[in-house]
Structure formats: C-alpha cells, structure tokens
Scaffold this active site. Structure first.
Site, short mmCIF file in Angstrom:
data_model
loop_
_atom_site.label_atom_id
_atom_site.label_comp_id
_atom_site.label_asym_id
_atom_site.label_seq_id
_atom_site.Cartn_x
_atom_site.Cartn_y
_atom_site.Cartn_z
N HIS A 156 0.84 -1.21 0.00
CA HIS A 156 0.00 0.00 0.00
C HIS A 156 0.88 1.27 0.00
O HIS A 156 0.86 2.04 0.95
CB HIS A 156 -0.89 -0.04 1.25
CG HIS A 156 -2.12 0.78 1.18
ND1 HIS A 156 -2.11 2.15 1.02
CD2 HIS A 156 -3.43 0.44 1.26
CE1 HIS A 156 -3.35 2.61 1.02
NE2 HIS A 156 -4.17 1.61 1.15
N GLU A 260 -0.47 1.11 -5.79
CA GLU A 260 -0.18 -0.09 -5.00
C GLU A 260 -0.10 -1.34 -5.87
O GLU A 260 -1.09 -1.74 -6.48
CB GLU A 260 -1.28 -0.27 -3.96
CG GLU A 260 -1.59 0.99 -3.17
CD GLU A 260 -2.90 0.91 -2.40
OE1 GLU A 260 -3.26 -0.20 -1.97
OE2 GLU A 260 -3.55 1.95 -2.24
O1 TA6 Z 1 -5.97 1.68 -1.06
C1 TA6 Z 1 -7.31 1.86 -1.20
C2 TA6 Z 1 -8.08 1.67 0.11
O2 TA6 Z 1 -8.62 0.39 0.15
C3 TA6 Z 1 -9.14 2.77 0.17
O3 TA6 Z 1 -10.41 2.24 -0.08
C4 TA6 Z 1 -8.99 3.33 1.59
O4 TA6 Z 1 -9.80 2.63 2.50
C5 TA6 Z 1 -7.50 3.10 1.84
O5 TA6 Z 1 -7.25 1.80 1.28
C6 TA6 Z 1 -7.06 3.26 3.29
O6 TA6 Z 1 -7.49 2.19 4.06
P1 TA6 Z 1 -7.14 2.22 5.64
O7 TA6 Z 1 -7.76 0.98 6.20
O8 TA6 Z 1 -5.62 2.22 5.76
O9 TA6 Z 1 -7.72 3.52 6.17
#
Ligand code: TA6
Length: 293
Positions: A156, A260
């Site tokens: 991520h 990502e």
């Molecule tokens: O990377 C995309 C995602 O799934 C978004 O939908 C958003 O939720 C982000 O990740 C952040 O997720 P988190 O659980 O770290 O707040």
C-alpha cells in the site's frame, strides 16, 4: 525509537539515501534519496501504537486487501509485530544490493482463530546502489492439516508528491478497473495518462510490470516495477475523506498518491509447502530522463 518505543531498522545507502522500516507492521515509513529528500508520504498525524496501522509509508495488506473478504480492512499483517531474521539466506547474486533486512511474520494462536491457517511470511526490504527500494514478499503455506489457503495482497505504497493536481500516472491507460466509489463496478480507463482532480479509489486489472508516476512540479518520476502482482490500486482520499480520517491531515491529500502493486481480482491459492513471491521495486528519477521511456 522515538515513536512509542517501537523498534525500527534503518538501512543506509549511497550518500544520504536511507530506508526506515518499523517492526510494527513490517512497515516501511521512510525512503530517502541521495540528497536526503523524503520520497514517501507519512501523515503528520500518524499514530505508532497498536492496533492502529501507521498512516503512510508502505503498509503490507495481507491476507486480505481492503474489504475484499471477511477480515478487518487490509487484513492484520500491518497491525502485528514482525521479527528480524538475524541469519537471512544469501541475497540472490543477480542484484548486488547494498543493504537489506529480512522481517518475518508467523501467525499467533490468536491470529489462527481469526484466519485458520499457518504461514511463514518473509519480507525482504532492500536499498539498491542506485537508491531504489525493493520489497520482496515470500509467503509459504505451512499448514500441517493439508489445507490450502487463498489470500489477496497489496504493497500500500504512499508516494510523496508536490501537488496532486500536477501529477500524472502512465501505464494504466485503456485498462479495466474496479471502481470502489461505484460499488466496485468494472469500467475501462480512457486512452491517456491518469490525472487527479477528485477522490479516486480504483483497482486496475492485469496491469503492466512498469507504472510511472510523474510529479510535474518537482520534475521527478517514480517508476514502480512489479512481479507476481497483476493488479494496481490507485487511491487519493481527496478533501472530504481526508477530513474524516483522524490520522490524516485535512490538506495532506494534496501531497500524496497511493499506487499499489497488488493481487486483488484473482486471489492467490497455496497448497501446504507451496510458496508465493511478490516483488516491487520503486525508484525516483528526474522526469526529463523518464517520460516516454
Ligand atoms: O488503497 C485503497 C483503500 O482500500 C481505500 O479504499 C482506503 O480505504 C485506503 O485503502 C485506506 O485504508 P485504511 O484501512 O488504511 O484507512
């Protein structure tokens, strides 16, 4: 360490290049170039205390990406304390990296209650001679009950950008994507680079091994190369969602973009004894050099 006493490893490279990775979450939180410039976004409001994940850097999403399954969002690997492998196997000779560390994660008995499988997850974080950051994940099914398991996965990565309105992403044109803002419906991307003027949250499918993120203001291009990770997630929360996150500054969406390397559409299935490998290598080059490469 200064943040809540959590342990971290600092890899030092050429001149002032460095990488910082917390044992909490196995999470890279800093990647600096030879001039000592920070290339990853880390929120000024990030917390470093379990069970919340550190907001920024490169969280490891395993065994589930986002809400693509019954587990907590992005699974639990990013909320666990990893260990350092003091005696890692030798680095493959084909990539004479300067500095690396291997972190290990195996499930606790609690974890097995949440996700009834046993695995060994080896994360290798390496800083290349040219300042590139390489992450290699090796996940092995160590179930003794003969059971296979399936998982989804993402690095991520939060790239630091000067101004999100002056950023382009090349390499995802014409591809299909699942739009998380439209109930994960499938759409097709138009034929030119992606630019940003509002919230975006998409899983691009069957993407190329190389994706470029151009920071126009800074004349800098991030090049993301991946192997074993067919999908690519693109996320920026924009203003409304930024305000809704307590560990994310209201204006910080202007200075970050998540691209990502992921495996989302088709989960990976391993039989006992089988191992999966997923790699990403990111570098930052002057834009004049990279555009059109
Ligand atoms: O990377 C995309 C995602 O799934 C978004 O939908 C958003 O939720 C982000 O990740 C952040 O997720 P988190 O659980 O770290 O707040």
């Amino acid at each position: 360490g200064v943040n809540g006493g959590l342990d971290k490893v600092i890899l030092r490279g050429h001149r002032r290049s460095s990488v910082q990775v917390y044992l909490y979450g196995g999470q890279v939180t800093s990647w600096k170039n030879e001039l000592g410039e920070e290339l990853l976004f880390l929120s000024s409001k990030a917390t470093f205390n379990p069970p919340k994940a550190i907001r920024g850097g490169i969280p490891i999403c395993f065994p589930q990406f986002s809400n693509h399954g019954p587990l907590e969002s992005h699974g639990f690997a990013r909320n666990r304390l990893w260990s350092i492998d003091a005696d890692p196997p030798p680095f493959p000779t084909h990539s004479p990296n300067k500095a690396f560390v291997d972190l290990l994660l195996m499930p606790s008995d609690e974890d097995v209650k949440i996700w009834p499988h046993r695995y060994e997850f080896r994360l290798r974080v390496a800083l290349g001679l040219g300042g590139d950051l390489m992450l290699t994940s090796r996940i092995r099914n160590t179930n003794t009950d003969g059971k296979p398991f399936s998982f989804t996965f993402a690095y991520h990565t939060h790239f630091a950008v000067t101004d999100i309105c002056e950023v382009r992403v090349e390499g995802l044109e014409t591809l299909d994507y699942l739009d998380n803002l439209k109930n994960k419906e499938r759409f097709t991307e138009q034929g030119d680079a992606i630019t940003f003027e509002s919230e975006i949250d998409r899983v691009y499918l069957s993407t190329p091994t190389k994706i470029a993120i151009l920071d126009h203001e800074r004349k800098r291009t991030f090049v993301l190369r991946k192997d074993g990770l067919p999908d690519a997630v693109v996320w920026n929360p924009w203003d409304k969602k930024a305000k809704a996150m307590p560990d994310f500054g209201d204006e910080e969406y202007k200075h970050m973009l998540c691209v990502e390397a992921a495996c989302v559409e088709k989960p990976i299935t391993l039989k006992p004894g089988e191992e999966w490998r997923g790699r990403q290598e990111i570098s930052a080059v002057p834009s004049s050099y990279c555009s059109g490469q």
